[in-house]
Motif scaffolding. Sequence first.
Motif, PDB file in Angstrom:
ATOM      1  N   GLY A   1     -16.639  37.896 -15.222  1.00 31.25           N
ATOM      2  CA  GLY A   1     -15.848  37.519 -16.390  1.00 31.25           C
ATOM      3  C   GLY A   1     -15.443  38.686 -17.264  1.00 31.25           C
TER       4      GLY A   1
ATOM      5  N   ARG B   1     -14.132  37.351 -21.017  1.00 32.87           N
ATOM      6  CA  ARG B   1     -13.292  36.160 -21.251  1.00 32.87           C
ATOM      7  C   ARG B   1     -13.402  35.655 -22.685  1.00 32.87           C
ATOM      8  NH1 ARG B   1     -14.715  32.957 -15.704  1.00 32.87           N
ATOM      9  NH2 ARG B   1     -13.472  34.289 -14.355  1.00 32.87           N
TER      10      ARG B   1
ATOM     11  N   PHE C   1      -9.726  39.471 -14.434  1.00 29.72           N
ATOM     12  CA  PHE C   1     -11.169  39.460 -14.653  1.00 29.72           C
ATOM     13  C   PHE C   1     -11.895  39.645 -13.329  1.00 29.72           C
ATOM     14  CE2 PHE C   1      -9.319  36.789 -17.963  1.00 29.72           C
ATOM     15  CZ  PHE C   1      -9.891  37.318 -19.106  1.00 29.72           C
TER      16      PHE C   1
ATOM     17  N   THR D   1      -3.595  29.820 -16.179  1.00 26.04           N
ATOM     18  CA  THR D   1      -4.612  30.601 -15.477  1.00 26.04           C
ATOM     19  C   THR D   1      -4.397  30.475 -13.981  1.00 26.04           C
ATOM     20  OG1 THR D   1      -6.171  28.759 -15.438  1.00 26.04           O
ATOM     21  CG2 THR D   1      -6.321  30.268 -17.302  1.00 26.04           C
TER      22      THR D   1
ATOM     23  N   TRP E   1      -5.642  35.472 -16.312  1.00 25.63           N
ATOM     24  CA  TRP E   1      -5.066  34.693 -17.401  1.00 25.63           C
ATOM     25  C   TRP E   1      -3.686  35.241 -17.681  1.00 25.63           C
ATOM     26  CZ3 TRP E   1      -9.297  34.044 -21.731  1.00 25.63           C
ATOM     27  CH2 TRP E   1     -10.332  33.231 -21.232  1.00 25.63           C
TER      28      TRP E   1
ATOM     29  N   GLN F   1     -10.278  35.557 -25.322  1.00 21.48           N
ATOM     30  CA  GLN F   1      -9.840  34.306 -25.937  1.00 21.48           C
ATOM     31  C   GLN F   1      -9.938  34.390 -27.456  1.00 21.48           C
ATOM     32  OE1 GLN F   1     -11.456  30.755 -24.246  1.00 21.48           O
ATOM     33  NE2 GLN F   1     -10.434  29.427 -25.702  1.00 21.48           N
TER      34      GLN F   1
END
Length: 156
Positions: free
Chosen positions: A98, A46, A94, A59, A67, A50
Amino acid sequence: MQSFVRIAVAAGFGLLATGCSSIEASRGYLVDEVLVAAVQPGLDNRESVQGTLGRPTLTSQFGEPVWYYVASRTEQAPFTRPRIATHRVLAVHFDAAGNVTRMDQTGMENVVRLDPDSDKTPTLGRHRTFLQDLFGNIGTVGAAGMGGGAGGAGGQ
Protein backbone atom coordinates in the motif's frame (compact mmCIF):
# COMPACT_ATOMS: atom_id res chain seq x y z
CA MET A 1 -35.24 59.90 -19.86
CA GLN A 2 -32.56 59.70 -22.58
CA SER A 3 -29.99 58.36 -20.11
CA PHE A 4 -32.45 55.64 -19.06
CA VAL A 5 -32.88 54.57 -22.70
CA ARG A 6 -29.11 54.52 -23.20
CA ILE A 7 -28.64 52.40 -20.09
CA ALA A 8 -31.40 50.00 -21.17
CA VAL A 9 -29.89 49.65 -24.68
CA ALA A 10 -26.41 49.08 -23.21
CA ALA A 11 -27.80 46.46 -20.81
CA GLY A 12 -29.61 44.75 -23.69
CA PHE A 13 -26.43 44.57 -25.77
CA GLY A 14 -24.58 43.27 -22.73
CA LEU A 15 -27.10 40.47 -22.26
CA LEU A 16 -26.92 39.57 -25.95
CA ALA A 17 -23.13 39.44 -25.82
CA THR A 18 -23.11 37.16 -22.77
CA GLY A 19 -25.65 34.88 -24.43
CA CYS A 20 -23.20 34.21 -27.25
CA SER A 21 -20.20 33.42 -25.06
CA SER A 22 -18.96 29.89 -24.56
CA ILE A 23 -19.95 27.72 -21.62
CA GLU A 24 -17.16 26.20 -19.55
CA ALA A 25 -17.62 23.15 -17.35
CA SER A 26 -15.13 21.40 -15.09
CA ARG A 27 -15.62 17.72 -14.40
CA GLY A 28 -13.86 15.27 -12.15
CA TYR A 29 -11.01 15.99 -9.79
CA LEU A 30 -10.08 19.63 -9.15
CA VAL A 31 -6.28 19.63 -9.40
CA ASP A 32 -4.29 21.46 -6.72
CA GLU A 33 -0.60 21.48 -7.70
CA VAL A 34 0.58 21.98 -4.11
CA LEU A 35 -1.31 18.89 -2.92
CA VAL A 36 -0.13 16.79 -5.87
CA ALA A 37 3.49 17.81 -5.17
CA ALA A 38 3.02 16.84 -1.50
CA VAL A 39 2.53 13.15 -2.38
CA GLN A 40 5.98 11.53 -2.47
CA PRO A 41 6.79 8.00 -3.70
CA GLY A 42 8.39 5.93 -0.96
CA LEU A 43 7.01 8.16 1.81
CA ASP A 44 3.24 8.09 1.39
CA ASN A 45 0.74 5.23 1.54
CA ARG A 46 -2.92 4.81 0.60
CA GLU A 47 -4.24 6.49 3.74
CA SER A 48 -1.97 9.54 3.40
CA VAL A 49 -2.78 9.87 -0.33
CA GLN A 50 -6.50 9.75 0.40
CA GLY A 51 -6.02 12.31 3.17
CA THR A 52 -4.06 14.61 0.84
CA LEU A 53 -5.79 14.20 -2.53
CA GLY A 54 -9.14 12.75 -1.49
CA ARG A 55 -10.88 9.71 -2.92
CA PRO A 56 -9.76 8.76 -6.43
CA THR A 57 -11.99 9.11 -9.48
CA LEU A 58 -11.46 5.40 -10.19
CA THR A 59 -9.19 2.56 -9.17
CA SER A 60 -7.63 -0.28 -11.13
CA GLN A 61 -9.45 -3.59 -10.95
CA PHE A 62 -6.68 -5.83 -12.32
CA GLY A 63 -2.91 -5.86 -12.08
CA GLU A 64 -1.02 -3.53 -9.78
CA PRO A 65 -3.08 -1.22 -7.57
CA VAL A 66 -3.42 2.22 -9.20
CA TRP A 67 -5.60 5.17 -8.20
CA TYR A 68 -6.64 7.53 -10.99
CA TYR A 69 -7.58 11.19 -10.48
CA VAL A 70 -9.22 12.48 -13.67
CA ALA A 71 -9.80 16.19 -14.33
CA SER A 72 -11.38 17.61 -17.47
CA ARG A 73 -12.55 21.05 -18.56
CA THR A 74 -14.84 21.47 -21.57
CA GLU A 75 -15.88 24.53 -23.55
CA GLN A 76 -18.98 24.85 -25.68
CA ALA A 77 -19.96 27.70 -27.95
CA PRO A 78 -23.68 28.15 -28.55
CA PHE A 79 -25.22 25.58 -30.93
CA THR A 80 -22.03 23.47 -31.10
CA ARG A 81 -20.75 20.30 -29.49
CA PRO A 82 -18.63 20.63 -26.36
CA ARG A 83 -14.89 20.28 -26.91
CA ILE A 84 -12.30 19.28 -24.35
CA ALA A 85 -10.11 22.27 -23.49
CA THR A 86 -7.89 20.59 -20.89
CA HIS A 87 -7.66 17.03 -19.65
CA ARG A 88 -5.40 15.55 -17.03
CA VAL A 89 -5.06 12.10 -15.47
CA LEU A 90 -2.93 11.59 -12.37
CA ALA A 91 -2.10 7.92 -11.74
CA VAL A 92 -0.79 6.99 -8.29
CA HIS A 93 0.78 3.49 -8.25
CA PHE A 94 1.01 1.42 -5.06
CA ASP A 95 2.94 -1.71 -4.12
CA ALA A 96 1.39 -4.74 -2.39
CA ALA A 97 1.91 -3.14 1.04
CA GLY A 98 0.00 0.00 0.00
CA ASN A 99 3.00 2.35 -0.33
CA VAL A 100 3.28 4.81 -3.24
CA THR A 101 5.81 3.55 -5.80
CA ARG A 102 5.40 6.20 -8.51
CA MET A 103 3.09 8.85 -9.95
CA ASP A 104 2.36 9.43 -13.65
CA GLN A 105 0.53 12.30 -15.34
CA THR A 106 -0.96 12.41 -18.80
CA GLY A 107 -2.85 15.12 -20.59
CA MET A 108 -4.42 16.02 -23.91
CA GLU A 109 -2.04 13.75 -25.86
CA ASN A 110 -4.20 10.74 -24.92
CA VAL A 111 -7.60 12.31 -25.69
CA VAL A 112 -9.32 10.89 -28.77
CA ARG A 113 -12.52 12.17 -30.36
CA LEU A 114 -14.65 9.28 -31.58
CA ASP A 115 -17.22 9.91 -34.26
CA PRO A 116 -19.71 7.23 -35.24
CA ASP A 117 -19.52 5.94 -38.81
CA SER A 118 -23.14 6.64 -39.63
CA ASP A 119 -26.62 6.81 -38.20
CA LYS A 120 -26.97 3.02 -38.48
CA THR A 121 -25.75 0.38 -36.08
CA PRO A 122 -24.36 -2.70 -37.84
CA THR A 123 -25.95 -5.97 -36.78
CA LEU A 124 -25.31 -9.61 -37.51
CA GLY A 125 -27.68 -11.52 -39.74
CA ARG A 126 -29.13 -11.16 -43.21
CA HIS A 127 -28.98 -7.85 -44.98
CA ARG A 128 -32.28 -7.34 -46.78
CA THR A 129 -33.74 -4.33 -48.49
CA PHE A 130 -37.12 -2.85 -47.68
CA LEU A 131 -38.69 -4.46 -50.77
CA GLN A 132 -37.24 -7.88 -49.88
CA ASP A 133 -38.80 -7.57 -46.44
CA LEU A 134 -42.11 -6.42 -47.92
CA PHE A 135 -42.46 -9.07 -50.63
CA GLY A 136 -40.28 -11.82 -49.18
CA ASN A 137 -43.16 -13.90 -47.77
CA ILE A 138 -45.20 -14.11 -50.98
CA GLY A 139 -45.67 -17.76 -51.85
CA THR A 140 -44.43 -19.11 -48.54
CA VAL A 141 -47.63 -18.70 -46.55
CA GLY A 142 -49.71 -21.86 -46.81
CA ALA A 143 -47.11 -23.80 -48.78
CA ALA A 144 -46.73 -27.51 -48.11
CA GLY A 145 -44.47 -28.32 -45.22
CA MET A 146 -44.71 -24.82 -43.81
CA GLY A 147 -47.57 -25.51 -41.42
CA GLY A 148 -50.14 -23.40 -43.21
CA GLY A 149 -51.97 -26.06 -45.26
CA ALA A 150 -55.20 -27.89 -44.42
CA GLY A 151 -54.54 -30.95 -42.82
CA GLY A 152 -54.58 -33.56 -40.98
CA ALA A 153 -56.47 -35.43 -38.54
CA GLY A 154 -58.53 -37.89 -40.41
CA GLY A 155 -60.83 -36.16 -42.89
CA GLN A 156 -63.77 -34.92 -40.86
